[in-house]
Design an enzyme around this catalytic site. Structure first.
Site, PDB file in Angstrom:
ATOM      1  CG  ASP A 176      -7.155   4.156   6.921  1.00  0.00           C
ATOM      2  OD1 ASP A 176      -8.389   3.980   6.812  1.00  0.00           O
ATOM      3  OD2 ASP A 176      -6.629   5.254   7.171  1.00  0.00           O
TER       4      ASP A 176
ATOM      5  CG  ASP B 161       0.157   1.184   7.023  1.00  0.00           C
ATOM      6  OD1 ASP B 161       1.306   0.774   6.781  1.00  0.00           O
ATOM      7  OD2 ASP B 161      -0.257   2.316   6.744  1.00  0.00           O
TER       8      ASP B 161
ATOM      9  CD  GLU C  28      -1.790   1.021   3.305  1.00  0.00           C
ATOM     10  OE1 GLU C  28      -1.748  -0.086   3.884  1.00  0.00           O
ATOM     11  OE2 GLU C  28      -2.278   2.022   3.834  1.00  0.00           O
TER      12      GLU C  28
ATOM     13  CG  ASP D  78      -3.663   1.591  10.059  1.00  0.00           C
ATOM     14  OD1 ASP D  78      -3.936   0.913   9.039  1.00  0.00           O
ATOM     15  OD2 ASP D  78      -3.220   2.754  10.001  1.00  0.00           O
TER      16      ASP D  78
END
Ligand code: 0RA
Length: 645
Positions: A515, A511, A433, A513
């Site tokens: 998102d 990541d 990403e 998290d």
């Protein structure tokens, strides 16, 4: 008892032992593998026998319990395994059923059928692969019992009491000598299968209880699976998160050439085709003659109806078979006495006669349905026309990918940092990403076998997009070209060509998290809808970057969850500090290699499909149109969301 019979008994007994020994020597020949799948298969073998009792009209309740010690108890209210002396074998029929490997289930036509039912390998296999097993039979007012270790009886069948019920109770504990990888049963895997069995066999009540887990009220986790209307309700369940375009589920039930056939179907507003086919309750992932029969019946009938309706008169383009199945969810279930299974995973039905039987049944009943429900018929034909138009647009867009991939040898996307090795089996590609994390990964990787493809921000949500939009999307085109995959053959427009697949490990690296997991889900949705074969073949992985770095002086350790973090803090003692990684971007190249990319140290989670229906439900819920089910799912699963807190 004369001498001859005695001799026979001992000879056969030895043979039986040999059969059981063979199961232990080559377990994969009998249950597929000795990993998680094979382990769970043990329960399915026992339950299949109870279902057979139910199909014969003698059983309507099955209780399955996962015990604290990871043993399993099953209890049914069938007739109970016969316990009288087996004429030929000279021992109790129960012992024969439990210790004789029945080839195809028929070892003695005149006597009892060794269950294993319409398929399967029978309970004796489960017995052979269990360190301990106990069978308790309620039958003819009495209770009988026999115990085994690794398939060997500990004592002859004995009477232990009286009863006024009938049924079979089996308690088994898988053998750690056989299942070396794991002995841990998964509740959700069992729940999916028991739910499926309940829908496929209406009227049976199956309960699943997990004594290893308690709910909020302090009670053991438990569910009951029961379906009054069978496949009709199965479709409603599968399409719970979708928007139907016809009034109700179309249900077809009948018998052709002695083959019981059940079909349930509905059309929804999505662009996906979801057909699940079963033979004798086994999910035929690779399809086969019953699926061909369904497709033929559906296409012929709808085509005829559409032609006669005049709705196609102004349409300039051809309608193809696929167009009749866009937005279709269907379940086909047939029961066949001697199924022939073919294909790589032996889940493709081969019996020739089944095609025309299913095709005829579907044609006749669907024709009636369309005549009687003109509104639904009109909705369906309109959907088919839209599908044909969209397919033409998609073909144009797809041909662009094709040209790029096939024509130009050096036509790899500019963003791809390729690896130097050529052998796909050795090579990995990381889908990363964002450009910045992509840069770090590029520095950190081993360029010999690791390629990096950075993806820009959130990739297209394919669940909501028309097919041609998907093929027009630049990030998605890059994925196709980087992987070396082309789409479409003469006979199947959507078929993937994996011959030139350039990597056998495709790793999604986002990541740790919310998102990041959203982006992972978008990418996974794309793979599931457009490159499912890659998922099925086990080529798709998810990287797991650490969440924390704990430091004290020169000492450094990574943690992947809170518990690990706290443990390391304890170990390091006073003066230790924590760094929370919010994204891949916060790690330098060396850290990313050490924790997430280095094959020696990293953990890759392989993406597998446990249950096609469940995967489809989750993707359409998370990524589709309807909001309320998504909210409910997120609330139910909020624990996972907490990692971001
Ligand atoms: C052999 C013959 C019959 C039933 C069974 C086995 C049987 C096996 C299992 C395993 C779990 N539950 C089961 N229930 C039944 C036929 C019985 C008869 O003819 O009475």
């Amino acid at each position: 008892m004369d001498k001859k019979q005695n001799n026979n008994y001992s000879a056969d007994n030895i043979q039986a032992l040999e059969g059981m020994e063979h199961v232990r020597m080559r377990p994969s020949m009998y249950i597929g593998d000795v990993g998680t799948r094979g382990l769970h298969h043990l329960l399915y073998e026992v339950v299949d026998n109870s279902i057979d009792e139910s199909l014969a009209g003698h059983c309507d309740k099955i209780e399955v319990t996962i015990n604290e010690d990871n043993s399993i108890t099953t209890q049914d209210n069938g007739r109970g395994i016969p316990v009288d002396m087996h004429k030929k074998e000279g021992v109790s029929a129960l012992e024969v059923v439990m210790t004789k490997i029945g080839a195809g289930g028929k070892f003695d036509k005149d006597s009892y059928k060794v269950s294993g039912g319409l398929h399967g390998v029978g309970v004796s296999c489960v017995n052979a692969l269990s360190e301990s097993l106990k069978a308790t039979i309620h039958r003819d007012g009495k209770i009988w019992e026999q115990e085994y270790e690794r398939g060997k009886p500990l004592y002859p069948v004995k009477e232990v009491g009286t009863t006024d019920i009938t049924g079979t109770i089996v308690v088994f504990k898988p053998d750690p000598q056989i299942f070396k990888e794991t002995l841990e049963f998964s509740y959700s895997t069992f729940a999916n299968r028991m739910r499926e069995l309940a829908y496929l066999n209406k009227g049976i009540r199956i309960t699943l209880t997990d004594k290893r887990q308690k709910d909020d009220k302090g009670e053991f986790v438990s569910e009951e699976f029961y379906s009054k209307e069978g496949l009709k309700e199965f479709i409603t369940f599968l399409d719970e998160t979708k928007t139907p375009i016809i009034e109700k589920v179309i249900f077809i039930e009948g018998e052709k050439k002695d083959i019981p056939i059940e079909v349930a179907m509905i059309y929804n507003s999505s662009f996906n085709e979801n057909i699940y086919s079963y033979v004798n309750n086994i999910n035929t992932h690779e399809g086969g003659t019953h699926l061909s029969g369904f497709r033929r019946g559906l296409t012929n009938t709808l085509k005829k109806y559409a032609d006669n309706s005049g709705m196609l008169d102004k349409l300039k383009i051809e309608i193809a078979g696929d167009d009749f199945r866009e937005g279709l969810t269907a379940v086909i279930s047939v029961k066949i006495a001697e199924p022939q299974f073919e294909g790589q995973t032996k889940t493709k039905l081969g019996n020739r006669e089944v095609t025309s039987a299913v095709s005829q049944a579907v044609s006749e009943m669907l024709e009636n349905y369309l005549e009687e429900n003109p509104n639904d018929a009109k909705q369906i034909v309109q959907k088919v026309i839209l599908a044909a138009q969209a397919r033409h647009a998609a073909r144009k867009a797809r041909e662009m990918i094709q040209r790029k991939t096939v024509m130009s040898g050096g036509g790899l996307p500019g963003k791809l940092s390729d690896c130097s090795m050529q052998d796909p089996a050795m090579c990995e590609v990381f889908l990363v990403e964002g450009d910045s994390a992509g840069g770090t990964a590029k520095q950190g990787r081993d360029r010999n076998f690791q390629a990096i493809l950075p993806l820009r921000g959130k990739i297209l949500n394919v669940e909501k997009a028309m097919q041609y939009k998907v093929f027009e999307n630049e990030e998605i085109r890059n994925i196709y070209t980087a992987l070396g995959i082309t789409v479409g053959t003469e006979e199947d427009e959507k078929a993937l060509n994996l011959e030139k697949l350039r990597y056998h490990k495709i790793v999604i690296m986002c990541d740790a998290d919310i998102d990041g997991s959203h982006i992972s889900t978008l990418i996974l949705t794309f793979f599931f809808r457009y490159m499912k074969e890659l998922v099925e073949k086990g080529y798709i992985y998810i990287a797991t970057p650490p969440l924390y770095l704990v430091k004290k002086g020169q000492k450094k350790r990574y943690a992947w969850n809170e518990a690990q973090r706290d443990e390391i803090m304890q170990e390091f003692g006073q003066g230790a500090s924590i760094q929370r990684y919010k994204g891949l971007g916060e790690m330098n190249a060396e850290q990313l290699w050490d924790t997430t990319m280095n094959p020696e140290a990293r953990t890759l989670r392989q993406v597998t499909i446990n249950s096609n229906g469940e995967a489809d439900r989750v993707f359409s819920m998370l990524m589709g149109e309807e909001v309320p089910p998504r909210r409910a799912f997120i609330e139910e699963n909020a624990v996972y969301a907490n990692i971001d807190a």
